[in-house]
Design a protein around this motif. Structure first.
Motif, mmCIF file in Angstrom:
data_model
loop_
_atom_site.group_PDB
_atom_site.id
_atom_site.type_symbol
_atom_site.label_atom_id
_atom_site.label_comp_id
_atom_site.label_asym_id
_atom_site.label_seq_id
_atom_site.Cartn_x
_atom_site.Cartn_y
_atom_site.Cartn_z
ATOM 1 N N ARG A 357 0.839 -1.199 0.019
ATOM 2 C CA ARG A 357 -0.079 -0.061 0.128
ATOM 3 C C ARG A 357 0.813 1.273 -0.120
ATOM 4 O O ARG A 357 0.202 2.246 -0.193
ATOM 5 N N LEU A 358 1.957 1.362 0.059
ATOM 6 C CA LEU A 358 3.027 2.321 0.222
ATOM 7 C C LEU A 358 3.592 2.537 -1.089
ATOM 8 O O LEU A 358 4.926 2.194 -0.998
ATOM 9 N N THR A 359 2.991 3.225 -2.206
ATOM 10 C CA THR A 359 3.540 3.492 -3.380
ATOM 11 C C THR A 359 3.883 4.891 -3.658
ATOM 12 O O THR A 359 3.176 5.785 -3.040
ATOM 13 N N PRO A 360 4.663 5.223 -4.634
ATOM 14 C CA PRO A 360 5.186 6.583 -5.004
ATOM 15 C C PRO A 360 3.816 7.292 -5.632
ATOM 16 O O PRO A 360 3.676 8.554 -5.130
ATOM 17 N N GLN A 361 3.238 6.720 -6.053
ATOM 18 C CA GLN A 361 1.874 7.286 -6.881
ATOM 19 C C GLN A 361 0.944 7.924 -5.620
ATOM 20 O O GLN A 361 0.285 9.025 -5.438
ATOM 21 N N LEU A 362 0.875 6.985 -4.657
ATOM 22 C CA LEU A 362 -0.144 7.453 -3.325
ATOM 23 C C LEU A 362 0.408 8.645 -2.717
ATOM 24 O O LEU A 362 -0.177 9.426 -2.355
ATOM 25 N N LEU A 363 1.804 8.619 -2.572
ATOM 26 C CA LEU A 363 2.682 9.907 -1.740
ATOM 27 C C LEU A 363 2.539 10.956 -2.646
ATOM 28 O O LEU A 363 2.149 12.184 -2.073
ATOM 29 N N ALA A 364 2.570 10.869 -3.945
ATOM 30 C CA ALA A 364 2.507 12.114 -4.759
ATOM 31 C C ALA A 364 1.125 12.758 -4.797
ATOM 32 O O ALA A 364 0.787 13.939 -4.765
ATOM 33 N N GLY A 365 0.172 11.914 -4.844
ATOM 34 C CA GLY A 365 -1.236 12.218 -4.687
ATOM 35 C C GLY A 365 -1.727 13.266 -3.469
ATOM 36 O O GLY A 365 -2.363 14.084 -3.182
ATOM 37 N N ALA A 366 -1.042 12.703 -2.104
ATOM 38 C CA ALA A 366 -1.282 13.348 -1.146
ATOM 39 C C ALA A 366 -0.549 14.621 -0.912
ATOM 40 O O ALA A 366 -1.138 15.660 -0.428
ATOM 41 N N LEU A 367 0.534 14.689 -1.633
ATOM 42 C CA LEU A 367 1.353 16.100 -1.873
ATOM 43 C C LEU A 367 0.523 16.992 -2.587
ATOM 44 O O LEU A 367 0.520 18.267 -2.394
ATOM 45 N N THR A 368 -0.227 16.244 -3.920
ATOM 46 C CA THR A 368 -0.921 17.578 -4.708
ATOM 47 C C THR A 368 -1.792 17.981 -3.830
ATOM 48 O O THR A 368 -2.147 19.143 -4.037
ATOM 49 N N ARG A 369 -2.752 17.086 -3.147
ATOM 50 C CA ARG A 369 -3.783 17.760 -2.348
ATOM 51 C C ARG A 369 -3.416 18.641 -1.354
ATOM 52 O O ARG A 369 -4.010 19.843 -1.175
ATOM 53 N N ARG A 370 -2.238 18.507 -0.840
ATOM 54 C CA ARG A 370 -1.850 19.242 0.138
ATOM 55 C C ARG A 370 -1.396 20.814 -0.249
ATOM 56 O O ARG A 370 -1.685 21.834 0.007
ATOM 57 N N GLY A 371 -0.851 20.662 -1.598
ATOM 58 C CA GLY A 371 -0.478 22.029 -2.476
ATOM 59 C C GLY A 371 -1.779 22.785 -2.739
ATOM 60 O O GLY A 371 -1.453 23.808 -2.762
ATOM 61 N N GLU A 372 -2.616 22.066 -3.323
ATOM 62 C CA GLU A 372 -4.055 22.716 -3.638
ATOM 63 C C GLU A 372 -4.521 23.359 -2.599
ATOM 64 O O GLU A 372 -4.921 24.948 -2.544
ATOM 65 N N ARG A 373 -4.420 22.921 -1.331
ATOM 66 C CA ARG A 373 -5.098 23.371 -0.173
ATOM 67 C C ARG A 373 -4.435 24.719 0.246
ATOM 68 O O ARG A 373 -4.846 25.647 0.474
ATOM 69 N N LEU A 374 -3.079 24.647 0.181
ATOM 70 C CA LEU A 374 -2.005 25.666 0.559
ATOM 71 C C LEU A 374 -2.084 26.906 -0.364
ATOM 72 O O LEU A 374 -2.445 27.996 -0.082
ATOM 73 N N GLY A 375 -2.664 26.569 -1.879
ATOM 74 C CA GLY A 375 -2.854 27.699 -2.739
ATOM 75 C C GLY A 375 -4.101 28.351 -2.402
ATOM 76 O O GLY A 375 -4.209 29.893 -2.540
ATOM 77 N N ASP A 376 -5.046 27.724 -2.031
ATOM 78 C CA ASP A 376 -6.320 28.407 -1.781
ATOM 79 C C ASP A 376 -6.291 29.343 -0.668
ATOM 80 O O ASP A 376 -6.775 30.429 -0.634
ATOM 81 N N ILE A 377 -5.586 28.820 0.374
ATOM 82 C CA ILE A 377 -5.089 29.806 1.631
ATOM 83 C C ILE A 377 -4.647 31.060 0.970
ATOM 84 O O ILE A 377 -4.765 32.089 1.629
ATOM 85 N N ALA A 378 -3.499 30.867 0.165
ATOM 86 C CA ALA A 378 -2.574 32.127 -0.219
ATOM 87 C C ALA A 378 -3.212 32.919 -0.994
ATOM 88 O O ALA A 378 -3.414 34.065 -1.001
ATOM 89 N N ALA A 379 -4.699 32.505 -1.721
ATOM 90 C CA ALA A 379 -5.346 33.543 -2.666
ATOM 91 C C ALA A 379 -6.352 34.166 -1.603
ATOM 92 O O ALA A 379 -6.652 35.374 -2.064
ATOM 93 N N ARG A 380 -6.696 33.530 -0.648
ATOM 94 C CA ARG A 380 -7.653 34.253 0.290
ATOM 95 C C ARG A 380 -6.808 35.177 1.338
ATOM 96 O O ARG A 380 -7.524 36.043 1.778
ATOM 97 N N LEU A 381 -5.479 35.122 1.311
ATOM 98 C CA LEU A 381 -4.588 35.929 2.414
ATOM 99 C C LEU A 381 -4.768 37.373 2.085
ATOM 100 O O LEU A 381 -5.070 38.110 2.914
ATOM 101 N N PRO A 382 -4.671 37.906 0.725
ATOM 102 C CA PRO A 382 -4.703 39.368 0.522
ATOM 103 C C PRO A 382 -5.957 40.098 0.923
ATOM 104 O O PRO A 382 -6.070 41.014 1.507
ATOM 105 N N ARG A 383 -7.132 39.244 0.379
ATOM 106 C CA ARG A 383 -8.406 39.976 0.673
ATOM 107 C C ARG A 383 -8.677 39.962 2.055
ATOM 108 O O ARG A 383 -9.041 40.936 2.643
ATOM 109 N N GLY A 384 -8.174 38.867 3.066
ATOM 110 C CA GLY A 384 -8.438 38.829 4.438
ATOM 111 C C GLY A 384 -7.780 39.863 5.139
ATOM 112 O O GLY A 384 -8.076 40.683 5.948
#
Length: 538
Positions: A357-384
């Motif tokens: 169950r511990l494959t590179p594709q699984l780890l890459a998907g988790a990193l991608t989701r975490r990056g998208e969440r961080l981008g959303d937070i950075a986009a809302r930061l100037p308006r806040g």
């Protein structure tokens, strides 16, 4: 005219009014019985009247005599009236016109012998016993070894010395003496006040509170010991929260305080013996008990040592006790290698299952989701940040307006305070000036009055003041003898003179003096204006 209407003969005896006859009888009785001693039994006594006077009767087997004690004499009586008490009343016989009766005005009361005293004491004892003041359940045992002993007795008699001597011989303690009179009219009041005074002392205060009280007095007659049988003394002894020992008189003397006290001692020395134990006996008893304690401990240790030796013989040896645990340890050592291999195989199998169950594709998907969440937070930061900044700017603007209004109000309050201060300062200056002017005016008026009343002003008008050799003023010529030295004070100085002859009806007239040249009014030191009269004016 018929004989029945003839005039009856007229008597020469004068007519008496009821008041005149009552007054004459009163004077006759008082003159004949100005001072009497009457022996009888008090009857009908109910205490002092609301006016302070006391009314009762004296009676014997065949007669009854009304009696009265005025308020002023009631407080000075040596003994208080009691119902049924046989007394000797000393006073004067008088009448009471309002009832057409006679009565005795009592000035002194005395007991009618020892029998009357005993009857009074028996009656008082019966009455107080009925109230439960002598009940055995009220009595308490004094402490075995009191720290402080209070003594109520005379400080100058032999009783206090006997008590202190006995206490020092047996067990020295701290003693507080309340001095009282042990004989006389005020004895009972002082003894009861002393008992209540000791009870009023607070524990832990500057004066230590006694743990036991001794009321003591030497022997005496029945009349001498009456103060310790007064009702106030008995009640104070019964109410005492501190255990009380009565030691009044010798062994055959009995007073009512003996029945209310917690203990009765036959003599004051015996009271000291009851209050404290013998210190030497206590030391010897403590030594004996300490020896018994040491012997008991030694015997207990020997017994326990013997029991320990007996029990030690019943215990098994060390090899017998360790044989079974040693065998169990050998068996566990034999099974340990096989158990380790089996444990390692089980962990290897679990890791193999997780590895799939511990494959590179699984780890890459988790990193991608975490990056998208961080981008959303950075986009809302100037308006806040912009919204937060604007809200803080609006709040600061409102606070700035409030501060400006507050500063303006403070400046206005300071201006009004300065105005009030300046007005108060101006009023203060005016008041000081007005007060100074008023005081100066009063001072000038007093100075003018002093000048007007001074005898210096009289001398300035041409009069002279004559003084004798001691400096005292001479007011008349009758007290002057020939050769007396005198001093005459004028406006501008004093002159010493001597009298040439004594004053009297035959004394030669003094030579005429030349007329004094009138002085002008301007030379007078008196102030202008109306002048107050003096003793030297004609």
């Amino acid at each position: 005219m018929p004989d029945s209407l003839a005039e009856s003969p007229v008597s020469n005896a004068a007519d008496w009014t009821v008041s005149e006859l009552s007054g004459a009888l009163k004077r006759t009785v008082e003159d004949s019985f100005g001072h009497v001693r009457v022996r009888g039994e008090i009857s009908g006594y109910r205490g002092p009247h609301s006016s302070g006077h006391a009314y009762f009767s004296l009676k014997d087997q065949n007669a009854r005599l009304d009696a009265v004690v005025w308020k002023g004499n009631f407080g000075r009586l040596k003994i208080r009236p009691e119902e049924g008490l046989e007394v000797v009343a000393i006073g004067r016989i008088t009448t009471f016109p309002g009832k057409s009766s006679y009565q005795i005005v009592i000035e002194q009361l005395e007991f009618a012998g020892a029998g009357a005293i005993m009857a009074m004491l028996e009656e008082r004892k019966r009455r107080l016993a009925a109230e439960g003041l002598f009940a055995p359940e009220r009595k308490r045992r004094p402490p075995f070894l009191p720290r402080v002993i209070g003594v109520v007795t005379s400080p100058t008699g032999a009783v206090i010395r006997d008590i202190l001597h006995r206490l020092n011989d047996r067990f020295p303690r701290h003693v507080l003496v309340w001095p009282v009179r042990v004989q006389g009219d005020t004895s009972g009041a002082e003894v009861s006040a002393a008992i209540r005074g000791f009870n009023a002392i607070q524990a832990g205060g500057a004066i230590p509170r006694p743990d036991v009280l001794i009321v003591a007095r030497g022997g005496g007659s029945l009349e001498d010991l009456l103060g310790f049988s007064e009702e106030s003394v008995v009640r104070a002894a019964a109410e005492s929260a501190i255990p009380l020992i009565s030691a009044v008189g010798h062994e055959t003397d009995v007073t009512l305080i003996d029945f209310a006290a917690d203990l009765r001692a036959p003599t004051p020395t015996a009271a000291a013996e009851m209050a404290v134990p013998v210190r030497a006996d206590l030391v010897a008893e403590l030594a004996r008990l300490d020896a018994r304690r040491r012997a008991g401990l030694a015997r207990a240790l020997d017994r326990q040592r013997s029991e320990l030796r007996a029990l030690s013989r019943l215990l098994p040896s060390a090899d017998a006790v360790l044989a079974v645990p040693r065998q169990r340890l050998d068996l566990a050592g034999q099974r340990l290698p096989r158990a380790l291999k089996a444990n390692a195989g089980a962990h290897r199998l679990a890791l193999t299952r997780i590895e799939g169950r511990l494959t590179p594709q699984l780890l890459a998907g988790a990193l991608t989701r975490r990056g998208e969440r961080l981008g959303d937070i950075a986009a809302r930061l100037p308006r806040g940040l912009a919204v937060n900044t604007s809200s803080h700017r609006l709040r600061l603007t409102r606070d700035e307006g409030r501060l400006r209004l507050l500063a303006q109000a403070l400046r206005e309050r300071g201006r009004r305070g300065r105005d009030r201060l300046e007005n108060a300062q101006a009023r203060l200056v005016r008041c000081r000036r007005q007060q100074a002017a008023e005081r100066a005016g009063r001072l000038d008026a007093v100075a003018k009055l002093l000048t007007a009343l001074s005898y210096k002003g009289v001398l300035a008008r041409g009069y002279a003041l004559v003084r004798d050799a001691s400096g005292a003023p001479v007011h008349a010529a009758a007290g002057i003898a020939a050769g007396d030295a005198m001093e005459i004070e004028f406006r501008d100085g004093r002159v010493a003179v001597s009298a040439t002859a004594a004053a009297g009806p035959d004394a030669p007239p003094s030579p005429a003096r030349p007329a004094r040249k009138p002085k002008s009014r301007a030379a007078s030191p008196l102030p202008e204006g109306p002048r107050q009269p003096t003793l030297f004016d004609n």
